[in-house]
Design a protein around this motif. Structure first.
Motif, PDB file in Angstrom:
ATOM      1  N   ILE A   1       5.156   6.914  -1.228  1.00 16.76           N
ATOM      2  CA  ILE A   1       5.902   6.018  -0.353  1.00 16.76           C
ATOM      3  C   ILE A   1       5.093   4.730  -0.258  1.00 16.76           C
ATOM      4  O   ILE A   1       3.961   4.730   0.212  1.00 16.76           O
ATOM      5  CB  ILE A   1       6.143   6.642   1.029  1.00 16.76           C
ATOM      6  N   MET A   2       5.695   3.660  -0.753  1.00 16.97           N
ATOM      7  CA  MET A   2       5.040   2.352  -0.808  1.00 16.97           C
ATOM      8  C   MET A   2       5.571   1.465   0.313  1.00 16.97           C
ATOM      9  O   MET A   2       6.779   1.392   0.515  1.00 16.97           O
ATOM     10  CB  MET A   2       5.322   1.670  -2.148  1.00 16.97           C
ATOM     11  N   ILE A   3       4.655   0.837   1.022  1.00 17.50           N
ATOM     12  CA  ILE A   3       5.032  -0.086   2.096  1.00 17.50           C
ATOM     13  C   ILE A   3       4.638  -1.496   1.682  1.00 17.50           C
ATOM     14  O   ILE A   3       3.561  -1.712   1.120  1.00 17.50           O
ATOM     15  CB  ILE A   3       4.359   0.297   3.427  1.00 17.50           C
ATOM     16  N   THR A   4       5.518  -2.441   1.974  1.00 13.38           N
ATOM     17  CA  THR A   4       5.223  -3.860   1.792  1.00 13.38           C
ATOM     18  C   THR A   4       5.332  -4.527   3.154  1.00 13.38           C
ATOM     19  O   THR A   4       6.372  -4.450   3.807  1.00 13.38           O
ATOM     20  CB  THR A   4       6.211  -4.531   0.819  1.00 13.38           C
ATOM     21  N   LEU A   5       4.227  -5.137   3.583  1.00  9.92           N
ATOM     22  CA  LEU A   5       4.189  -5.892   4.837  1.00  9.92           C
ATOM     23  C   LEU A   5       4.159  -7.375   4.512  1.00  9.92           C
ATOM     24  O   LEU A   5       3.390  -7.805   3.651  1.00  9.92           O
ATOM     25  CB  LEU A   5       2.921  -5.575   5.628  1.00  9.92           C
ATOM     26  N   GLY A   6       4.956  -8.147   5.221  1.00  8.09           N
ATOM     27  CA  GLY A   6       4.896  -9.599   5.145  1.00  8.09           C
ATOM     28  C   GLY A   6       4.282 -10.120   6.430  1.00  8.09           C
ATOM     29  O   GLY A   6       4.785  -9.865   7.519  1.00  8.09           O
ATOM     30  N   ILE A   7       3.167 -10.830   6.305  1.00  9.73           N
ATOM     31  CA  ILE A   7       2.398 -11.313   7.448  1.00  9.73           C
ATOM     32  C   ILE A   7       2.384 -12.842   7.415  1.00  9.73           C
ATOM     33  O   ILE A   7       2.085 -13.431   6.386  1.00  9.73           O
ATOM     34  CB  ILE A   7       0.932 -10.797   7.370  1.00  9.73           C
ATOM     35  N   LEU A   8       2.683 -13.477   8.558  1.00 14.17           N
ATOM     36  CA  LEU A   8       2.623 -14.941   8.634  1.00 14.17           C
ATOM     37  C   LEU A   8       1.195 -15.409   8.857  1.00 14.17           C
ATOM     38  O   LEU A   8       0.508 -14.922   9.758  1.00 14.17           O
ATOM     39  CB  LEU A   8       3.473 -15.464   9.796  1.00 14.17           C
ATOM     40  N   SER A   9       0.757 -16.356   8.016  1.00 12.01           N
ATOM     41  CA  SER A   9      -0.578 -16.920   8.191  1.00 12.01           C
ATOM     42  C   SER A   9      -0.669 -18.263   7.488  1.00 12.01           C
ATOM     43  O   SER A   9      -0.090 -18.451   6.420  1.00 12.01           O
ATOM     44  CB  SER A   9      -1.638 -15.977   7.620  1.00 12.01           C
ATOM     45  N   ASN A  10      -1.422 -19.210   8.072  1.00 15.57           N
ATOM     46  CA  ASN A  10      -1.681 -20.481   7.382  1.00 15.57           C
ATOM     47  C   ASN A  10      -3.050 -20.464   6.725  1.00 15.57           C
ATOM     48  O   ASN A  10      -3.465 -21.465   6.202  1.00 15.57           O
ATOM     49  CB  ASN A  10      -1.624 -21.723   8.282  1.00 15.57           C
TER      50      ASN A  10
ATOM     51  N   VAL B   1       6.647 -10.142   9.595  1.00 15.73           N
ATOM     52  CA  VAL B   1       8.003 -10.645   9.396  1.00 15.73           C
ATOM     53  C   VAL B   1       8.759  -9.846   8.332  1.00 15.73           C
ATOM     54  O   VAL B   1       9.941 -10.080   8.097  1.00 15.73           O
ATOM     55  CB  VAL B   1       8.015 -12.149   9.038  1.00 15.73           C
ATOM     56  N   LYS B   2       8.067  -8.910   7.705  1.00 13.44           N
ATOM     57  CA  LYS B   2       8.693  -8.066   6.681  1.00 13.44           C
ATOM     58  C   LYS B   2       8.013  -6.716   6.728  1.00 13.44           C
ATOM     59  O   LYS B   2       6.788  -6.635   6.821  1.00 13.44           O
ATOM     60  CB  LYS B   2       8.518  -8.709   5.308  1.00 13.44           C
ATOM     61  N   LEU B   3       8.802  -5.655   6.681  1.00 19.42           N
ATOM     62  CA  LEU B   3       8.259  -4.308   6.568  1.00 19.42           C
ATOM     63  C   LEU B   3       9.287  -3.495   5.778  1.00 19.42           C
ATOM     64  O   LEU B   3      10.321  -3.123   6.305  1.00 19.42           O
ATOM     65  CB  LEU B   3       8.010  -3.682   7.940  1.00 19.42           C
ATOM     66  N   ASP B   4       8.991  -3.294   4.512  1.00 23.44           N
ATOM     67  CA  ASP B   4       9.875  -2.525   3.634  1.00 23.44           C
ATOM     68  C   ASP B   4       9.127  -1.295   3.169  1.00 23.44           C
ATOM     69  O   ASP B   4       7.902  -1.325   3.026  1.00 23.44           O
ATOM     70  CB  ASP B   4      10.273  -3.345   2.399  1.00 23.44           C
ATOM     71  N   TYR B   5       9.874  -0.221   2.901  1.00 25.83           N
ATOM     72  CA  TYR B   5       9.246   0.931   2.263  1.00 25.83           C
ATOM     73  C   TYR B   5      10.182   1.479   1.204  1.00 25.83           C
ATOM     74  O   TYR B   5      11.392   1.375   1.303  1.00 25.83           O
ATOM     75  CB  TYR B   5       8.804   1.987   3.286  1.00 25.83           C
ATOM     76  N   ALA B   6       9.556   2.003   0.161  1.00 28.27           N
ATOM     77  CA  ALA B   6      10.316   2.540  -0.971  1.00 28.27           C
ATOM     78  C   ALA B   6       9.584   3.746  -1.532  1.00 28.27           C
ATOM     79  O   ALA B   6       8.369   3.840  -1.424  1.00 28.27           O
ATOM     80  CB  ALA B   6      10.451   1.469  -2.049  1.00 28.27           C
ATOM     81  N   MET B   7      10.341   4.658  -2.113  1.00 30.12           N
ATOM     82  CA  MET B   7       9.767   5.824  -2.754  1.00 30.12           C
ATOM     83  C   MET B   7       9.606   5.511  -4.239  1.00 30.12           C
ATOM     84  O   MET B   7      10.537   5.032  -4.881  1.00 30.12           O
ATOM     85  CB  MET B   7      10.671   7.033  -2.592  1.00 30.12           C
ATOM     86  N   LYS B   8       8.402   5.763  -4.778  1.00 27.94           N
ATOM     87  CA  LYS B   8       8.139   5.500  -6.194  1.00 27.94           C
ATOM     88  C   LYS B   8       7.582   6.762  -6.813  1.00 27.94           C
ATOM     89  O   LYS B   8       6.774   7.456  -6.209  1.00 27.94           O
ATOM     90  CB  LYS B   8       7.122   4.366  -6.350  1.00 27.94           C
TER      91      LYS B   8
ATOM     92  N   PHE C   1       0.840  -1.188   0.000  1.00 29.19           N
ATOM     93  CA  PHE C   1       0.000   0.000   0.000  1.00 29.19           C
ATOM     94  C   PHE C   1       0.878   1.242   0.000  1.00 29.19           C
ATOM     95  O   PHE C   1       2.044   1.198   0.382  1.00 29.19           O
ATOM     96  CB  PHE C   1      -0.949   0.021   1.212  1.00 29.19           C
ATOM     97  N   SER C   2       0.312   2.353  -0.462  1.00 31.97           N
ATOM     98  CA  SER C   2       1.032   3.620  -0.386  1.00 31.97           C
ATOM     99  C   SER C   2       0.520   4.383   0.830  1.00 31.97           C
ATOM    100  O   SER C   2      -0.633   4.247   1.237  1.00 31.97           O
ATOM    101  CB  SER C   2       0.851   4.436  -1.666  1.00 31.97           C
ATOM    102  N   ILE C   3       1.389   5.174   1.399  1.00 31.97           N
ATOM    103  CA  ILE C   3       1.026   5.949   2.585  1.00 31.97           C
ATOM    104  C   ILE C   3       0.119   7.097   2.165  1.00 31.97           C
ATOM    105  O   ILE C   3       0.480   7.899   1.303  1.00 31.97           O
ATOM    106  CB  ILE C   3       2.284   6.491   3.298  1.00 31.97           C
ATOM    107  N   ASN C   4      -1.078   7.148   2.766  1.00 29.45           N
ATOM    108  CA  ASN C   4      -1.993   8.261   2.509  1.00 29.45           C
ATOM    109  C   ASN C   4      -1.600   9.478   3.329  1.00 29.45           C
ATOM    110  O   ASN C   4      -1.574  10.589   2.837  1.00 29.45           O
ATOM    111  CB  ASN C   4      -3.433   7.888   2.856  1.00 29.45           C
ATOM    112  N   ASN C   5      -1.354   9.241   4.597  1.00 28.06           N
ATOM    113  CA  ASN C   5      -0.930  10.338   5.462  1.00 28.06           C
ATOM    114  C   ASN C   5      -0.180   9.773   6.651  1.00 28.06           C
ATOM    115  O   ASN C   5      -0.195   8.578   6.907  1.00 28.06           O
ATOM    116  CB  ASN C   5      -2.108  11.219   5.888  1.00 28.06           C
TER     117      ASN C   5
END
Length: 148
Positions: free
Chosen positions: A116-125, A138-145, A9-13
């Protein structure tokens, strides 16, 4: 087997508390040690294709947090809860991580055409996130696009 579900998702605010007076009036002794990122995750199968609000609070702590090791190279960065049709998490970070994130948000968030785009990695079965369920991040990355 547990899978990692990726949510983008991208950051709204975002908001950062600068005012001691505001902190005192809210009976919280927060003095700029909380940074909140707000957005919406759109049309993800893991969220039953419902647009879902998300808030991530980054809380600055004095000592580097001890992130639990899930397996030999995966850490739990925090937990996130799905309740009342929204996702919410509070993640503890040390001062350097907090300041870097704050600096990047202040520098890039208001530039036209930059997202600013965020990628979350969530553990789930499960194939879908169940209401009321708290899962591990388990993952939280952000990048500017930039706009193409």
């Amino acid at each position: 087997m547990v899978n990692v579900q990726l949510l983008n998702f991208s950051i709204n605010n975002w908001g950062h508390l600068y005012s001691l007076e505001q902190a005192i009036s809210h009976n919280k002794q927060l003095t700029g040690r909380k940074l909140s990122v707000n957005s919406r995750i759109l049309n993800k199968p893991f969220l039953n294709n419902h647009d879902t609000s998300i808030t991530i609070n980054f809380l600055q702590v004095d000592v580097t947090p001890e992130y639990p090791l899930i397996n030999q190279n995966t850490y739990e960065l925090g937990q996130i809860t799905f309740a009342n049709d929204k996702l919410e998490s509070s993640i503890h970070v040390d001062r350097n991580v907090f300041e870097e994130l704050r600096k990047n948000l202040m520098e890039y968030a208001d530039i036209e055409g930059i997202h600013i785009m965020i990628t979350l990695g969530i553990l789930s079965n499960n194939d879908h996130w169940q209401a009321g369920e708290t899962l591990q991040i388990v993952k939280l990355d952000y990048a500017m696009k930039g706009d193409a």
